[in-house]
Scaffold this motif. Structure first.
Motif, PDB file in Angstrom:
ATOM      1  N   ASP A   1      -5.787   9.893   0.749  1.00 11.30           N
ATOM      2  CA  ASP A   1      -6.539   9.209  -0.333  1.00 11.30           C
ATOM      3  C   ASP A   1      -6.556   7.732   0.033  1.00 11.30           C
ATOM      4  O   ASP A   1      -7.588   6.998  -0.728  1.00 11.30           O
ATOM      5  CB  ASP A   1      -5.740   9.192  -1.508  1.00 11.30           C
ATOM      6  CG  ASP A   1      -5.387  10.655  -2.163  1.00 11.30           C
ATOM      7  OD1 ASP A   1      -6.554  11.582  -1.899  1.00 11.30           O
ATOM      8  OD2 ASP A   1      -4.623  10.907  -2.888  1.00 11.30           O
ATOM      9  N   ARG A   2      -6.419   7.303   1.250  1.00 14.88           N
ATOM     10  CA  ARG A   2      -6.306   5.969   1.494  1.00 14.88           C
ATOM     11  C   ARG A   2      -7.694   5.145   1.551  1.00 14.88           C
ATOM     12  O   ARG A   2      -8.017   4.126   1.052  1.00 14.88           O
ATOM     13  CB  ARG A   2      -5.604   5.493   2.863  1.00 14.88           C
ATOM     14  CG  ARG A   2      -6.364   6.005   4.128  1.00 14.88           C
ATOM     15  CD  ARG A   2      -5.498   5.992   5.421  1.00 14.88           C
ATOM     16  NE  ARG A   2      -6.029   6.238   6.632  1.00 14.88           N
ATOM     17  CZ  ARG A   2      -6.122   7.518   7.078  1.00 14.88           C
ATOM     18  NH1 ARG A   2      -5.832   8.748   6.131  1.00 14.88           N
ATOM     19  NH2 ARG A   2      -6.739   7.996   8.319  1.00 14.88           N
ATOM     20  N   HIS A   3      -8.760   6.003   2.014  1.00 10.17           N
ATOM     21  CA  HIS A   3     -10.293   5.578   2.050  1.00 10.17           C
ATOM     22  C   HIS A   3     -10.505   5.133   0.794  1.00 10.17           C
ATOM     23  O   HIS A   3     -11.128   4.313   0.441  1.00 10.17           O
ATOM     24  CB  HIS A   3     -11.009   6.348   2.672  1.00 10.17           C
ATOM     25  CG  HIS A   3     -10.627   6.353   4.209  1.00 10.17           C
ATOM     26  ND1 HIS A   3     -10.692   5.296   5.259  1.00 10.17           N
ATOM     27  CD2 HIS A   3      -9.870   7.460   5.019  1.00 10.17           C
ATOM     28  CE1 HIS A   3     -10.363   5.384   6.493  1.00 10.17           C
ATOM     29  NE2 HIS A   3     -10.107   6.688   6.503  1.00 10.17           N
TER      30      HIS A   3
ATOM     31  N   THR B   1       0.700  -1.271   0.081  1.00 11.37           N
ATOM     32  CA  THR B   1      -0.046  -0.015  -0.012  1.00 11.37           C
ATOM     33  C   THR B   1       1.038   1.431  -0.020  1.00 11.37           C
ATOM     34  O   THR B   1       1.728   1.487   1.034  1.00 11.37           O
ATOM     35  CB  THR B   1      -0.733   0.093   1.463  1.00 11.37           C
ATOM     36  OG1 THR B   1      -0.207  -0.008   2.147  1.00 11.37           O
ATOM     37  CG2 THR B   1      -1.910  -1.056   1.192  1.00 11.37           C
TER      38      THR B   1
ATOM     39  N   VAL C   1      -0.176   6.396   8.786  1.00 12.23           N
ATOM     40  CA  VAL C   1      -1.130   5.384   8.745  1.00 12.23           C
ATOM     41  C   VAL C   1      -0.754   4.227   9.689  1.00 12.23           C
ATOM     42  O   VAL C   1       0.094   3.489   9.324  1.00 12.23           O
ATOM     43  CB  VAL C   1      -1.600   5.044   7.361  1.00 12.23           C
ATOM     44  CG1 VAL C   1      -2.797   4.061   7.420  1.00 12.23           C
ATOM     45  CG2 VAL C   1      -2.191   6.135   6.769  1.00 12.23           C
TER      46      VAL C   1
ATOM     47  N   ASN D   1       2.594  -1.990   4.471  1.00  8.87           N
ATOM     48  CA  ASN D   1       2.153  -0.660   4.883  1.00  8.87           C
ATOM     49  C   ASN D   1       3.324   0.525   4.593  1.00  8.87           C
ATOM     50  O   ASN D   1       4.080   0.413   5.469  1.00  8.87           O
ATOM     51  CB  ASN D   1       1.569  -0.384   6.044  1.00  8.87           C
ATOM     52  CG  ASN D   1       1.137   0.825   6.141  1.00  8.87           C
ATOM     53  OD1 ASN D   1       1.086   1.776   5.523  1.00  8.87           O
ATOM     54  ND2 ASN D   1       0.586   1.013   7.562  1.00  8.87           N
TER      55      ASN D   1
ATOM     56  N   LEU E   1      -5.144   0.447   8.869  1.00  9.30           N
ATOM     57  CA  LEU E   1      -4.880  -0.152   7.741  1.00  9.30           C
ATOM     58  C   LEU E   1      -5.606  -1.462   7.556  1.00  9.30           C
ATOM     59  O   LEU E   1      -6.479  -1.651   6.860  1.00  9.30           O
ATOM     60  CB  LEU E   1      -3.617  -0.535   7.148  1.00  9.30           C
ATOM     61  CG  LEU E   1      -3.225  -1.112   5.800  1.00  9.30           C
ATOM     62  CD1 LEU E   1      -4.344  -0.390   4.758  1.00  9.30           C
ATOM     63  CD2 LEU E   1      -2.091  -1.161   5.280  1.00  9.30           C
TER      64      LEU E   1
ATOM     65  N   LEU F   1      -8.457   2.350  -1.159  1.00 10.84           N
ATOM     66  CA  LEU F   1      -8.678   0.902  -0.826  1.00 10.84           C
ATOM     67  C   LEU F   1     -10.068   0.449  -0.599  1.00 10.84           C
ATOM     68  O   LEU F   1     -10.190  -0.475  -0.287  1.00 10.84           O
ATOM     69  CB  LEU F   1      -7.934   1.094   0.462  1.00 10.84           C
ATOM     70  CG  LEU F   1      -6.403   1.391   0.442  1.00 10.84           C
ATOM     71  CD1 LEU F   1      -5.782   1.071   1.843  1.00 10.84           C
ATOM     72  CD2 LEU F   1      -5.453   0.425  -0.636  1.00 10.84           C
TER      73      LEU F   1
ATOM     74  N   ARG G   1      -1.761   9.433   2.227  1.00  6.04           N
ATOM     75  CA  ARG G   1      -2.517   9.196   3.508  1.00  6.04           C
ATOM     76  C   ARG G   1      -4.119   9.643   3.306  1.00  6.04           C
ATOM     77  O   ARG G   1      -5.018   8.958   3.725  1.00  6.04           O
ATOM     78  CB  ARG G   1      -2.045   9.960   4.866  1.00  6.04           C
ATOM     79  CG  ARG G   1      -2.709   9.762   5.968  1.00  6.04           C
ATOM     80  CD  ARG G   1      -2.063  10.483   7.080  1.00  6.04           C
ATOM     81  NE  ARG G   1      -3.044  10.475   8.171  1.00  6.04           N
ATOM     82  CZ  ARG G   1      -3.042  11.256   9.080  1.00  6.04           C
ATOM     83  NH1 ARG G   1      -1.794  12.290   9.245  1.00  6.04           N
ATOM     84  NH2 ARG G   1      -3.798  11.140  10.109  1.00  6.04           N
TER      85      ARG G   1
ATOM     86  N   VAL H   1      -0.346   4.873  -0.987  1.00  6.13           N
ATOM     87  CA  VAL H   1      -0.823   5.838  -1.561  1.00  6.13           C
ATOM     88  C   VAL H   1      -0.851   6.975  -0.480  1.00  6.13           C
ATOM     89  O   VAL H   1      -0.400   6.849   0.666  1.00  6.13           O
ATOM     90  CB  VAL H   1      -2.453   5.596  -1.788  1.00  6.13           C
ATOM     91  CG1 VAL H   1      -2.762   4.415  -2.978  1.00  6.13           C
ATOM     92  CG2 VAL H   1      -3.012   5.076  -0.269  1.00  6.13           C
TER      93      VAL H   1
ATOM     94  N   MET I   1       2.762   3.881   3.970  1.00  5.42           N
ATOM     95  CA  MET I   1       2.050   5.031   3.919  1.00  5.42           C
ATOM     96  C   MET I   1       2.219   5.957   5.324  1.00  5.42           C
ATOM     97  O   MET I   1       2.113   5.181   6.421  1.00  5.42           O
ATOM     98  CB  MET I   1       0.280   4.743   4.079  1.00  5.42           C
ATOM     99  CG  MET I   1      -0.212   4.252   2.652  1.00  5.42           C
ATOM    100  SD  MET I   1      -1.996   3.862   2.728  1.00  5.42           S
ATOM    101  CE  MET I   1      -2.132   2.782   3.832  1.00  5.42           C
TER     102      MET I   1
END
Length: 62
Positions: free
Chosen positions: A15-17, A9, A38, A33, A43, A20, A13, A11, A35
């Motif tokens: 934009d994570r929701h 992962t 995060v 991870n 996660l 994913l 922070r 991306v 990111m």
């Protein structure tokens, strides 16, 4: 993630929701991870999975 054993992962922070959302990760997979800011537990909640999550922090100076 159907046939992958490993997922990275990486991306932003904020934009994570969105990035994913809807991704299904089986519990027997490994997630790396990278990111910033995060936590692994966060996660894992986003992914709704008990997959192994490992933290890696890329350091440009290294």
């Amino acid at each position: 993630m159907d046939r992958s054993e490993l997922m990275i992962t990486a991306v932003r922070r904020q934009d994570r929701h969105e990035a994913l959302a809807g991704l299904e990760v089986a519990d027997d997979r490994t997630v790396i991870n990278v990111m910033a800011g995060v936590a692994n537990d966060d996660l894992r909640r986003i992914l709704a999975s008990d997959a192994a999550v490992v933290r890696a922090i890329p350091l440009p100076s290294v």
